[in-house]
Design a protein around this motif. Sequence first.
Motif, mmCIF file in Angstrom:
data_model
loop_
_atom_site.group_PDB
_atom_site.id
_atom_site.type_symbol
_atom_site.label_atom_id
_atom_site.label_comp_id
_atom_site.label_asym_id
_atom_site.label_seq_id
_atom_site.Cartn_x
_atom_site.Cartn_y
_atom_site.Cartn_z
ATOM 1 N N VAL A 1 -39.466 37.569 -21.769
ATOM 2 C CA VAL A 1 -39.128 38.994 -21.661
ATOM 3 C C VAL A 1 -40.098 39.664 -20.691
ATOM 4 C CG1 VAL A 1 -39.218 41.193 -22.940
ATOM 5 C CG2 VAL A 1 -37.963 39.252 -23.875
ATOM 6 N N GLY A 2 -41.396 39.409 -20.863
ATOM 7 C CA GLY A 2 -42.414 40.001 -19.976
ATOM 8 C C GLY A 2 -42.154 39.641 -18.525
ATOM 9 N N GLU B 1 -33.452 33.387 -24.437
ATOM 10 C CA GLU B 1 -34.365 33.801 -23.360
ATOM 11 C C GLU B 1 -33.575 34.080 -22.083
ATOM 12 O OE1 GLU B 1 -37.603 31.095 -22.573
ATOM 13 O OE2 GLU B 1 -38.362 31.226 -24.628
ATOM 14 N N LYS B 2 -32.647 33.142 -21.771
ATOM 15 C CA LYS B 2 -31.850 33.284 -20.545
ATOM 16 C C LYS B 2 -30.999 34.547 -20.603
ATOM 17 C CE LYS B 2 -30.914 28.681 -19.667
ATOM 18 N NZ LYS B 2 -29.896 27.702 -19.986
ATOM 19 N N ASP C 1 -39.446 32.550 -33.282
ATOM 20 C CA ASP C 1 -39.265 33.074 -31.919
ATOM 21 C C ASP C 1 -37.810 32.849 -31.524
ATOM 22 O OD1 ASP C 1 -39.888 34.317 -29.553
ATOM 23 O OD2 ASP C 1 -41.012 32.637 -28.681
ATOM 24 N N ILE C 2 -37.434 33.446 -30.386
ATOM 25 C CA ILE C 2 -36.087 33.209 -29.876
ATOM 26 C C ILE C 2 -36.052 31.832 -29.202
ATOM 27 C CG2 ILE C 2 -35.433 35.623 -29.603
ATOM 28 C CD1 ILE C 2 -36.296 35.439 -26.647
ATOM 29 N N GLY C 3 -34.858 31.308 -29.029
ATOM 30 C CA GLY C 3 -34.697 30.009 -28.374
ATOM 31 C C GLY C 3 -34.420 30.170 -26.881
ATOM 32 N N ALA D 1 -29.974 37.802 -30.567
ATOM 33 C CA ALA D 1 -30.340 36.415 -30.258
ATOM 34 C C ALA D 1 -29.192 35.473 -30.611
ATOM 35 C CB ALA D 1 -31.587 36.037 -31.044
ATOM 36 N N VAL D 2 -29.057 34.397 -29.844
ATOM 37 C CA VAL D 2 -28.055 33.379 -30.179
ATOM 38 C C VAL D 2 -28.703 32.113 -30.723
ATOM 39 C CG1 VAL D 2 -26.246 34.201 -28.630
ATOM 40 C CG2 VAL D 2 -27.978 32.600 -27.757
ATOM 41 N N ASP D 3 -29.949 31.862 -30.341
ATOM 42 C CA ASP D 3 -30.646 30.704 -30.900
ATOM 43 C C ASP D 3 -32.086 31.071 -31.258
ATOM 44 O OD1 ASP D 3 -31.512 30.924 -28.281
ATOM 45 O OD2 ASP D 3 -31.382 28.789 -27.818
#
Length: 420
Positions: free
Chosen positions: A358-359, A324-325, A318-320, A287-289
């Motif tokens: 992700v889903g 996500e991108k 959670d991830i940022g 993860a980055v954010d």
Amino acid sequence: MQTIDKFNFAGEKAFVRVDFNVPLDEQFNITDDTRIRAAVPTLKKILKDGGSVIIGSHLGRPKGVDGKYSLQHILPRVSELLGVKVEFASDCLGQEAVEKSAVLKPGQALLLENLRFYAAEEGKPRDLADDAPEETVKAAKKAEKANQKDMAQQLASYATVYVNDAFGTAHRAHASTAIIADFFDTGHKLFGYLMQNEIDAVEKVLRDTAHPFTAIMGGSKVSSKIEIIENLLTKVDNLIIAGGMTYTFTKALGGKIGESIVEDDKLDLALSLIQKAKDNNVNLVLAVDAKIADSFSNDAKTQFVPVDAIPDGWQGLDIGPETEKQFAGVIEASKTILWNGPTGVFEFENFTSGSRAVGNAIVKATDKGAFSLVGGGDSVACVNKFGIADKMSYVSTGGGALLEFIEGKELPGIKAIRGY
Ligand code: AMP
């Protein structure tokens, strides 16, 4: 090896080991019958062929005979789903079971009481005092192993063919899941449909892999996923690390993680996994954010920050959006996808976004022809919650069994039937 499709059960009596370990509420109503429905195709095929079935299962973790864990609670639902009145034997080993299985006619079914009412099912002594002398422990273990063999033989004596459709317990060498198979020749022991589908799905991912292969490993702790991550590092092209274990990696790399969940004794392990990924040319995606919260609660104050700059008093739940991108880009370009574990605390509505992303990316990749396998407790809960379970190529019913299978371990329930 025999396969269920080719086997004609006409005139046969099949002992079918299923996993009817369903959740019950306080009034003993079934709150989720997925596991029962999962075994129906196998049971119906046998009955339709003109065979009869003796159904064996465990329910919960009883320490002995305990009405709370009686399979009587689920008998009406089993009858309803099979479309026949299922008989019940109130003791899986007693005279009643012997007699009721002996008189079964083609098309008839018998459900046995909880196999785990007997310690012999698991083959481990119960009620041993913590301070029991070593000799006593040894003797008790030996005796229970002998009991286990006797129990398996007794269960086998009810039937002419053995069918294992209990993938959820395939990683256990229990009387009814593995030992029993020794009492049938190779032509009379086989996997049920569910078991076969589970094996096919895992083998499609690990053996007949279409590349790029991406695994998304989430969940809370790296310690519970070490072996699976290590095995995957020899197989995948991309390994996405998400969920609570993110912060152990971030901290190991020198980042600031505030109050985020972390395993301080696993920092070196995280670094060695990063190195192993490099050595194996695996693209390790971290993860980055993060979406951070000022308390562990759905209603906490939140903000997005770089994953390695989480202020004191805050924790990543959670991830940022940037992560996500990045995750979605990798997933959508994949041909084989394995998803185990959410990207965040998906039980809180405000921290489901990453797992949803992700889903959704897996749905897109699957639409484009990728093979996607989702498994291991919480990721299954995720795809169900998001209503996308039927858009995955395969959603496993196995928790521990699936993880051990992916770790590359031999599962006793599988080996007992096909020899490996
Ligand atoms: P596992 O059983 O290891 O797959 O872990 C699943 C659990 O991990 C879920 O209950 C999640 O709430 C939890 N989890 C995921 N991300 C985090 C996080 N950032 N902090 C705390 N718990 C998390």
